[in-house]
Motif scaffolding. Sequence first.
Motif, mmCIF file in Angstrom:
data_model
loop_
_atom_site.group_PDB
_atom_site.id
_atom_site.type_symbol
_atom_site.label_atom_id
_atom_site.label_comp_id
_atom_site.label_asym_id
_atom_site.label_seq_id
_atom_site.Cartn_x
_atom_site.Cartn_y
_atom_site.Cartn_z
ATOM 1 N N ASP A 63 0.816 -1.223 0.000
ATOM 2 C CA ASP A 63 0.000 0.000 0.000
ATOM 3 C C ASP A 63 0.849 1.274 0.000
ATOM 4 O O ASP A 63 0.318 2.377 -0.051
ATOM 5 C CB ASP A 63 -1.032 0.006 1.128
ATOM 6 C CG ASP A 63 -0.430 0.039 2.519
ATOM 7 O OD1 ASP A 63 0.809 0.173 2.667
ATOM 8 O OD2 ASP A 63 -1.209 -0.076 3.485
ATOM 9 N N GLU A 64 2.176 1.126 0.008
ATOM 10 C CA GLU A 64 3.070 2.274 -0.137
ATOM 11 C C GLU A 64 3.233 2.677 -1.608
ATOM 12 O O GLU A 64 3.824 3.707 -1.901
ATOM 13 C CB GLU A 64 4.445 1.965 0.453
ATOM 14 C CG GLU A 64 4.433 1.737 1.951
ATOM 15 C CD GLU A 64 5.793 1.325 2.484
ATOM 16 O OE1 GLU A 64 6.811 1.874 2.019
ATOM 17 O OE2 GLU A 64 5.835 0.441 3.357
ATOM 18 N N ASP A 88 1.722 3.834 -5.286
ATOM 19 C CA ASP A 88 0.539 4.557 -5.744
ATOM 20 C C ASP A 88 0.084 4.011 -7.108
ATOM 21 O O ASP A 88 0.828 3.300 -7.787
ATOM 22 C CB ASP A 88 0.779 6.073 -5.774
ATOM 23 C CG ASP A 88 1.822 6.507 -6.780
ATOM 24 O OD1 ASP A 88 1.788 6.029 -7.941
ATOM 25 O OD2 ASP A 88 2.659 7.351 -6.424
ATOM 26 N N PRO A 89 -1.151 4.315 -7.495
ATOM 27 C CA PRO A 89 -1.686 3.776 -8.748
ATOM 28 C C PRO A 89 -0.830 4.096 -9.970
ATOM 29 O O PRO A 89 -0.733 3.272 -10.887
ATOM 30 C CB PRO A 89 -3.072 4.422 -8.857
ATOM 31 C CG PRO A 89 -3.472 4.692 -7.438
ATOM 32 C CD PRO A 89 -2.179 5.048 -6.741
ATOM 33 N N ASP A 90 -0.198 5.274 -9.992
ATOM 34 C CA ASP A 90 0.670 5.608 -11.128
ATOM 35 C C ASP A 90 1.846 4.644 -11.237
ATOM 36 O O ASP A 90 2.251 4.267 -12.339
ATOM 37 C CB ASP A 90 1.184 7.050 -11.020
ATOM 38 C CG ASP A 90 0.091 8.070 -11.291
ATOM 39 O OD1 ASP A 90 -0.914 7.715 -11.947
ATOM 40 O OD2 ASP A 90 0.251 9.225 -10.842
ATOM 41 N N GLU A 91 2.403 4.240 -10.091
ATOM 42 C CA GLU A 91 3.504 3.264 -10.116
ATOM 43 C C GLU A 91 3.033 1.938 -10.687
ATOM 44 O O GLU A 91 3.756 1.283 -11.439
ATOM 45 C CB GLU A 91 4.070 3.037 -8.716
ATOM 46 C CG GLU A 91 4.980 4.137 -8.225
ATOM 47 C CD GLU A 91 5.547 3.816 -6.863
ATOM 48 O OE1 GLU A 91 6.724 3.382 -6.798
ATOM 49 O OE2 GLU A 91 4.811 4.001 -5.867
ATOM 50 N N THR A 116 -5.143 -2.789 -11.082
ATOM 51 C CA THR A 116 -4.619 -1.423 -11.113
ATOM 52 C C THR A 116 -3.621 -1.233 -12.251
ATOM 53 O O THR A 116 -3.679 -0.241 -12.976
ATOM 54 C CB THR A 116 -3.952 -1.074 -9.766
ATOM 55 O OG1 THR A 116 -4.904 -1.316 -8.720
ATOM 56 C CG2 THR A 116 -3.515 0.371 -9.718
#
Length: 182
Positions: free
Chosen positions: A90-91, A93-96, A126
């Motif tokens: 959860d560290e 982000d969706p862009d990653e 995702t």
Amino acid sequence: MTPDKLQAARDRVVPDVAAGGLRVLFCGINPSLMTAATGHHFAHPGNRFWPVLHRSGFTPRQLKPSEQDELLGYGLGITNVVARATARADELDPDEFREGGQLLSAKVETLGPQWLAVVGVTAYRTAFGERRARIGPQERLIGGARVWALPNPSGLNAHWSVSTMAAEYARLLAAVGQGPSA
């Protein structure tokens, strides 16, 4: 493993266990700190990947994380959606995840595995914009490979036991046995 050594592994990249023409390229979410500290995929003692891989029939015995290179002899490999190590998924982000999906697609196209098995349906959703994806075979191809979303073997995934995960991995093995057109 000391807490300092684990923290020092943050953001490290762990090399893939991969080669051209694999039967299955397993794709984790991203490396854990334990994986990054040891250099061995799925190295956290609570991770159930190695027992599940054996119980499903992919390997004749349970391999240790330090024996990961033996997977290549079985036509199997390991990579990740996101390359950098974190303490928790959860560290990221969706862009990653989306960027990781693009990089993974290119990697799969280059390596040419028959199947890409993403171990974590949420990461698959995702990374590839497949919001309704479920565990099991997917409709789309990625880099020319068939895709199967598998349960995440993390010990934190309480929805799946070793035996229920092994049954799902065995479903993939049966499809792999049918060849690339399965």
